[in-house]
Design an enzyme around this catalytic site. Sequence first.
Site, PDB file in Angstrom:
ATOM      1  CE  LYS A   1      23.890  24.309  37.472  1.00  0.00           C
ATOM      2  NZ  LYS A   1      22.468  23.967  37.479  1.00  0.00           N
TER       3      LYS A   1
ATOM      4  CE  LYS B   1      18.716  24.944  38.274  1.00  0.00           C
ATOM      5  NZ  LYS B   1      17.730  23.896  37.878  1.00  0.00           N
TER       6      LYS B   1
ATOM      7  CE  LYS C   1      22.019  24.243  28.779  1.00  0.00           C
ATOM      8  NZ  LYS C   1      21.495  24.370  30.159  1.00  0.00           N
TER       9      LYS C   1
ATOM     10  CG  ASP D   1      20.115  25.665  34.720  1.00  0.00           C
ATOM     11  OD1 ASP D   1      19.562  24.730  34.100  1.00  0.00           O
ATOM     12  OD2 ASP D   1      20.781  25.489  35.743  1.00  0.00           O
ATOM     13  CD  GLU D   2      16.523  23.644  33.925  1.00  0.00           C
ATOM     14  OE1 GLU D   2      16.183  23.222  35.046  1.00  0.00           O
ATOM     15  OE2 GLU D   2      17.717  23.667  33.541  1.00  0.00           O
TER      16      GLU D   2
ATOM     17  CG  HIS E   1      17.359  21.955  28.845  1.00  0.00           C
ATOM     18  ND1 HIS E   1      16.444  21.275  29.619  1.00  0.00           N
ATOM     19  CD2 HIS E   1      18.442  22.158  29.630  1.00  0.00           C
ATOM     20  CE1 HIS E   1      16.951  21.081  30.830  1.00  0.00           C
ATOM     21  NE2 HIS E   1      18.166  21.605  30.866  1.00  0.00           N
ATOM     22  NE  ARG E   2      17.205  14.626  29.212  1.00  0.00           N
ATOM     23  CZ  ARG E   2      17.419  13.351  29.497  1.00  0.00           C
ATOM     24  NH1 ARG E   2      16.832  12.402  28.792  1.00  0.00           N
ATOM     25  NH2 ARG E   2      18.222  13.010  30.486  1.00  0.00           N
TER      26      ARG E   2
ATOM     27  CG  HIS F   1      20.274  18.171  27.740  1.00  0.00           C
ATOM     28  ND1 HIS F   1      20.759  18.535  28.977  1.00  0.00           N
ATOM     29  CD2 HIS F   1      20.433  19.266  26.959  1.00  0.00           C
ATOM     30  CE1 HIS F   1      21.175  19.791  28.947  1.00  0.00           C
ATOM     31  NE2 HIS F   1      20.979  20.252  27.718  1.00  0.00           N
TER      32      HIS F   1
ATOM     33  CE  LYS G   1      21.332  17.150  38.620  1.00  0.00           C
ATOM     34  NZ  LYS G   1      21.253  18.446  39.335  1.00  0.00           N
TER      35      LYS G   1
ATOM     36  CB  SER H   1      23.778  17.938  31.099  1.00  0.00           C
ATOM     37  OG  SER H   1      23.673  18.997  32.022  1.00  0.00           O
TER      38      SER H   1
ATOM     39  N   GLY I   1      24.764  16.325  37.296  1.00  0.00           N
ATOM     40  CA  GLY I   1      25.564  15.762  38.373  1.00  0.00           C
ATOM     41  C   GLY I   1      26.946  15.292  37.951  1.00  0.00           C
TER      42      GLY I   1
ATOM     43  N   GLY J   1      27.728  21.625  35.726  1.00  0.00           N
ATOM     44  CA  GLY J   1      27.461  22.890  36.396  1.00  0.00           C
ATOM     45  C   GLY J   1      28.254  22.988  37.677  1.00  0.00           C
ATOM     46  N   GLY J   2      27.694  22.404  38.751  1.00  0.00           N
ATOM     47  CA  GLY J   2      28.389  22.421  40.036  1.00  0.00           C
ATOM     48  C   GLY J   2      29.718  21.714  39.988  1.00  0.00           C
TER      49      GLY J   2
END
Length: 406
Positions: free
Chosen positions: A148, A150, A174, A176-177, A264-265, A297, A304, A334, A336, A358-359
């Site tokens: 992050k 991203k 990893k 980010d998408e 990743h979806r 995932h 979140k 993954s 939030g 991440g955050g």
Amino acid sequence: MRYVDFVDQSYKPKTTDVICDFYVEPEGISLKEAAGGVAAESSVGTWTELTTIKPYVEKLAAHVFAIRGNSIRIAYPTELFEPGNMPNILSSVAGNVFGLRALKNLKLNDIHLPRELVRSFRGPKYGIGGVRELLGVEDRPLVGTIIKPKLGLKTKDHAKVAYDAWVGGCDIVKDDENLSSQRFNPFDDRVVATLEMRDRAEEETGEKKVYMANITSETEEMLKRAQFVQDHGGRYLMIDILTCGFSALQTVREQDFGLVIHAHRAGHAAFTKNPKHGVSMRVVAKVARIIGVDQLHVGTVVGKMSETREEVSENTEAITAEMGGLKKVLPVASGGLYPGLVPALMKFFGKDFVIQAGGGIHGHAGGSVSGAKAMRQAVDATLECLSLKEYAKSHKELQVALEIWK
């Protein structure tokens, strides 16, 4: 044949049939007609004239064998499908049928492929056991993070953030998408720089570390990027399986680069979120497993993301239950997440999953190193059956995290 002719609740599915579970809402016709319409249009279609081909076509027709409220179950003869061809399978059971005017809503909630079809695909190369062996971690959840912000970091900064996370205790870092090979962070340069930092982190910590480079692109470019990762000592690759497509995913898997495939979806909610129309994430999960991903995932329950506890449970079961002898796929939580949620996550998932924050790591007041330490401390506390509040008294990084994320 008419739509209602495809309904036969006395039919007993064969072990070789493909079974699909649908939610159906008709528009201007009866539920029985709607159910038959789904079966007809996703298999052989309808016809009115008697011809010499009728007996054979009838043999290939799908059967609606159960109707419970708006939920129906359909059995398809396996002869309708080409082995090893997922686009063919999905074009049938999840294709034009969704556009029928006679259907107000239609959702494919589950799919069950017979062993013959399942084994026509490669399936996971590593799965849960292989990933644990690669990392040398047997008795706890894996801890991962996403770089992050991203987008926007230059290559050098990206690699430094990865290093800090690894040194702090993360097993996995990893992309980010939506990080690909933008000018500010070209793919080749990023892979080289980040893997150099991985090696440095391994030397300093004595732990195995992995970097998931996002190779998502046009299929030929994906193959080049996977080869580049392998040539430079990478152990993992990441693919946005829905935006690149199942065929591209299968092409990468068939090449057998010897790399763990993290799926990743991104984009799934466009057709999984509506409870009455679309395709469920459980179906996506099964398809991805059959083709051959090693990690996926599945949602978080907490955090979140919008999926319910039941949906996340179904997604997890889809990639870990027995399925034609395939290896179990490692679930990834993954979205939030932060240290305070670890006890709830482990209560739900157990130990066989990835906590990917991440955050919740990089947003720590002490930086990424402290954020990663706090996450590992939360895992350790939970494994020792201690409350995070109690454990934090002697672990300052966790204490700060609990104050930040209340």
